[in-house]
Design a protein around this motif. Structure first.
Motif, PDB file in Angstrom:
ATOM      1  N   ILE A  99       0.846  -1.201   0.000  1.00 27.55           N
ATOM      2  CA  ILE A  99       0.000   0.000   0.000  1.00 27.55           C
ATOM      3  C   ILE A  99       0.883   1.254   0.000  1.00 27.55           C
ATOM      4  O   ILE A  99       0.679   2.181  -0.792  1.00 27.55           O
ATOM      5  N   SER A 101       3.949   1.450  -0.934  1.00 31.58           N
ATOM      6  CA  SER A 101       4.726   1.546  -2.171  1.00 31.58           C
ATOM      7  C   SER A 101       3.901   2.219  -3.273  1.00 31.58           C
ATOM      8  O   SER A 101       4.450   2.938  -4.112  1.00 31.58           O
ATOM      9  N   ILE A 102       2.592   2.006  -3.270  1.00 26.95           N
ATOM     10  CA  ILE A 102       1.749   2.669  -4.276  1.00 26.95           C
ATOM     11  C   ILE A 102       1.551   4.148  -3.911  1.00 26.95           C
ATOM     12  O   ILE A 102       1.582   5.021  -4.787  1.00 26.95           O
ATOM     13  N   LEU A 104       3.761   5.804  -2.462  1.00 25.20           N
ATOM     14  CA  LEU A 104       5.068   6.369  -2.802  1.00 25.20           C
ATOM     15  C   LEU A 104       5.111   6.809  -4.272  1.00 25.20           C
ATOM     16  O   LEU A 104       5.717   7.834  -4.595  1.00 25.20           O
ATOM     17  N   ILE A 105       4.445   6.052  -5.135  1.00 22.28           N
ATOM     18  CA  ILE A 105       4.425   6.422  -6.563  1.00 22.28           C
ATOM     19  C   ILE A 105       3.805   7.817  -6.724  1.00 22.28           C
ATOM     20  O   ILE A 105       4.322   8.667  -7.446  1.00 22.28           O
TER      21      ILE A 105
END
Lengths: 137, 116
Positions: A99, A101-102, A104-105
């Motif tokens: 979660i 990491s997304i 972070l995008i």
């Protein structure tokens, strides 16, 4: 870069990525937009005023003035979520959570847009890029 | 939620950060002097930091995807550097340079297709 532009561009990226991430694509939008909450925090701490509208109006006033003068109005302003330290913490957390990491995008998208904007406008020094660096100054 | 796609997207951002790093190197080099001012060369310092961030993002991407899938996307670096040179440094782009960039885009696309 202006908050409405970030909202629009983050929404576009988020929509483009819906086929890949599904509902989680919303996290990219949230990451790309909510990072700007620190502009409001900076205003609230500096002015000791919680008015969101006044914070936005002041931000717009600074923006217009800097465009008119062709240089940043303020130097080394701390926007805590835009600092290297915050990014490092978020990157470390993204090792443990899909979660995050997304999210972070979305945050990286926001920072890339800001970097391009600041370099283009020769205003890199208007923002404190490191919290530790800001404390030392 | 696709982990492979998360990895690819993260690599794209890694390349964007390293491209901005290279751009800042270029801006910093214009003021480069080999004395104590080297330590206060804002562009160079920020460029190095962006490179480090790019490296960390690449490591995160590798956690989610295979090296053979993720690494070809790193070639998009050339695209961003060319575009940044054009729009920010106002450098001139020849037709051959554009053909080169198009070749990279096509090449990366082919690598992506071949992985499916």
């Amino acid at each position: 870069m202006l908050v409405p532009v970030h909202i629009i561009l983050s929404a576009i990226l988020s929509l483009i990525l819906v086929p890949i991430f599904g509902i989680y694509s919303l996290l990219i939008f949230l990451g790309g937009v909510l990072i700007d909450v620190d502009h409001y925090l900076e205003y609230a701490v500096r002015k000791k005023d919680l008015s969101l509208i006044k914070a936005y109006k002041e931000g717009m006033m600074f923006y217009r003035k800097s465009i008119r003068l062709g240089r940043p109005i303020r130097i080394n302003v701390l926007h805590i979520f835009h600092t290297l330290e915050f990014l490092i913490i978020f990157m470390l957390l993204s090792f443990f959570s899909k979660i995050i990491s997304i999210l972070l995008i979305g945050i990286l998208f926001h920072i890339v847009l800001d970097l391009g904007w600041l370099i283009k406008r020769k205003a890199l020094k208007s923002r404190a890029h490191s919290f530790i660096g800001w404390l030392e100054k | 939620m696709s982990l492979k796609h998360t990895a690819i997207l993260l690599v794209v951002f890694s390349t964007l950060f390293s491209s901005f790093g290279q751009l800042l190197y270029k801006l910093g080099v214009d003021k480069l002097e080999f004395n104590i001012t080297l330590l206060t060369n804002y562009f160079l310092i920020l460029g190095i930091l962006l490179y480090i961030i790019a490296g960390v993002i690449l490591i995160i991407a590798l956690k989610f995807g295979e090296l053979s899938t993720v690494y070809p996307v790193y070639a998009t670096n050339y695209i961003w550097v060319s575009l940044l040179s054009l729009y920010i440094l106002k450098e001139f782009m020849t037709y051959f340079k554009w053909i080169g960039i198009a070749s990279i885009v096509i090449g990366v696309g082919l690598l992506g297709v071949s992985k499916k």
